[in-house]
Design a protein around this motif. Structure first.
Motif, PDB file in Angstrom:
ATOM      1  N   THR A  95      -3.491  -7.813  -0.497  1.00 44.54           N
ATOM      2  CA  THR A  95      -4.481  -6.866  -1.004  1.00 44.54           C
ATOM      3  C   THR A  95      -5.869  -7.243  -0.486  1.00 44.54           C
ATOM      4  N   SER A 140     -10.255  -6.092  -1.120  1.00 46.44           N
ATOM      5  CA  SER A 140     -11.245  -5.252  -1.794  1.00 46.44           C
ATOM      6  C   SER A 140     -12.113  -4.559  -0.750  1.00 46.44           C
ATOM      7  N   SER A 141     -12.798  -3.491  -1.168  1.00 46.29           N
ATOM      8  CA  SER A 141     -13.682  -2.798  -0.233  1.00 46.29           C
ATOM      9  C   SER A 141     -14.803  -3.728   0.230  1.00 46.29           C
ATOM     10  N   SER A 142     -15.211  -4.642  -0.645  1.00 48.41           N
ATOM     11  CA  SER A 142     -16.316  -5.526  -0.228  1.00 48.41           C
ATOM     12  C   SER A 142     -15.830  -6.560   0.791  1.00 48.41           C
ATOM     13  N   ASP A 153     -19.670  -2.405   0.961  1.00 48.47           N
ATOM     14  CA  ASP A 153     -18.462  -1.905   0.288  1.00 48.47           C
ATOM     15  C   ASP A 153     -18.574  -0.394   0.035  1.00 48.47           C
ATOM     16  N   ARG A 167     -15.818   2.559   1.018  1.00 43.86           N
ATOM     17  CA  ARG A 167     -15.261   3.512   0.054  1.00 43.86           C
ATOM     18  C   ARG A 167     -15.581   4.951   0.454  1.00 43.86           C
ATOM     19  N   GLY A 221      -6.663   2.964  -3.111  1.00 50.54           N
ATOM     20  CA  GLY A 221      -7.011   1.739  -3.822  1.00 50.54           C
ATOM     21  C   GLY A 221      -6.992   1.923  -5.329  1.00 50.54           C
ATOM     22  N   ARG A 264      -8.919   0.421  -9.006  1.00 52.25           N
ATOM     23  CA  ARG A 264     -10.044  -0.331  -9.541  1.00 52.25           C
ATOM     24  C   ARG A 264      -9.602  -1.734  -9.986  1.00 52.25           C
ATOM     25  N   GLY A 313      -8.133  -3.362  -5.740  1.00 55.55           N
ATOM     26  CA  GLY A 313      -8.468  -3.121  -4.337  1.00 55.55           C
ATOM     27  C   GLY A 313      -7.360  -2.340  -3.651  1.00 55.55           C
TER      28      GLY A 313
END
Lengths: 222, 222
Positions: B41, B43-45, B55, B59, B69, B71, B74
């Motif tokens: 996985t 995350s957007s960041s 990030d 998105r 994704g 919340r 991610g």
């Protein structure tokens, strides 16, 4: 206004959209083509038509860099070529150091478009002992451990990476340490570089993907 | 929302900024890299950080194509890879016909990145009698007058032009007549194509010019 007598002011590259700068290259190609064909002036609408842009687009793009052309006459091709090369910074010669003399590297060594636009590959590097200490297309091939020394001695500003992806970051670090200020990266990997070094990445598969997106979505649902 | 169970709706490519589509390719590369490293996985960041984007940018780009994704969790790398390949249209194999087996053409024939992303060059063409009727990198080389027949018989959708600039328009016309719907052009010339054919041009000197602009203007007045 006569563009030939007017040096464009330095531009903050961050203030000019990338798309505008990339269209400057397209204008330059068409103007050079027109000149070779004997044409001396061109209107914004003709220049636009050759590239599939509107005349307003052409004028707006060029307006980022100053006042070019004359009402009713258009642009003088040679003056606009000189002005665009001044803007792009290709009005002088740039020397280039290349790493990786595989198929792609060989293609780049033989690519005439580089010389035509003022770029000269002056040194290439490869880890293969069978390739070093000879010249290809007139360009000397050095072993990788000569990289820093050659770049420093010749004050080469531009690095071109055509190595495998796994080696690219290390190559980039060595180039930067030796004083390179711009890197053209053909390895399919994202490079981390210090802020003072410019980077352009060319991923050939990405170009095909962009085409594919356009084709696939144009064709509608599959 | 589970991206794996959701086929992205076909998008009007004209409605999506080019820059967004080109970032999809970058996301795809990083996700594939993470997967190879065993990460499941992201995350957007994290994805943004790997590429130097925020990030929010990540998105916003993905939001063009649906809701991806979860919340706090991610993106699942494998699902996002599948989704992006679906969006780009590279979730199936595309066959490619290439014209021009010079240095650049040879480099493209050997470029592993194409196969990795689902593109397969199945036929190449060159006017040099010394090159035809053999295979290079396993790919058969035909004389130019076989172009239309081979493309039609194998229903090849994508053409890749690595010929000299002077021949490129004629090659493109023949490809289009034979049914090609997308052309990747490496010849340093602007092609005129009918509206139903997609075009991506790669001018290697242009890429260097873009780099040069950034370097030259970053350095301030000269």
């Amino acid at each position: 206004m006569n563009v030939g007598k007017r040096k464009p002011a330095p531009v903050d590259p961050a203030s000019v959209p990338k798309a505008v700068v990339s269209r400057l290259s397209l204008y330059l190609r068409e103007l050079q083509q027109l000149l070779r064909g004997g044409q001396t002036t061109v209107s914004s609408s003709q220049l636009g038509r050759l590239l599939g842009f509107t005349d307003a687009q052409v004028r707006r793009d060029l307006a980022y860099f100053g006042h070019f052309g004359q009402r009713g006459v258009g642009y003088r091709c040679d003056e606009l070529v000189r002005a665009i090369r001044g803007i792009l910074g290709t009005d002088r010669e740039w020397t280039v150091a290349m790493v990786g003399v595989g198929n792609l590297g060989r293609a780049l060594l033989g690519y005439r478009g580089f010389n035509a636009q003022g770029f000269r590959i002056v040194a290439a590097f490869d880890a293969d002992p069978g390739k070093v200490n000879r010249t290809i297309e007139g360009i000397p091939i050095f072993p990788p451990d000569h990289l820093g020394q050659v770049i420093r001695e010749q004050a080469i500003p531009i690095g071109l990476i055509a190595s495998p992806a796994a080696a690219a970051q290390q190559v980039a670090d060595q180039m930067v340490e030796a004083g390179v200020v711009g890197i053209l990266n053909f390895a399919p990997v994202t490079l981390a570089l210090p802020g003072h070094v410019s980077l352009v990445g060319v991923d050939l598969a990405t170009e095909l993907e962009q085409l594919c997106f356009s084709v696939a979505n144009r064709a509608g649902p599959r």
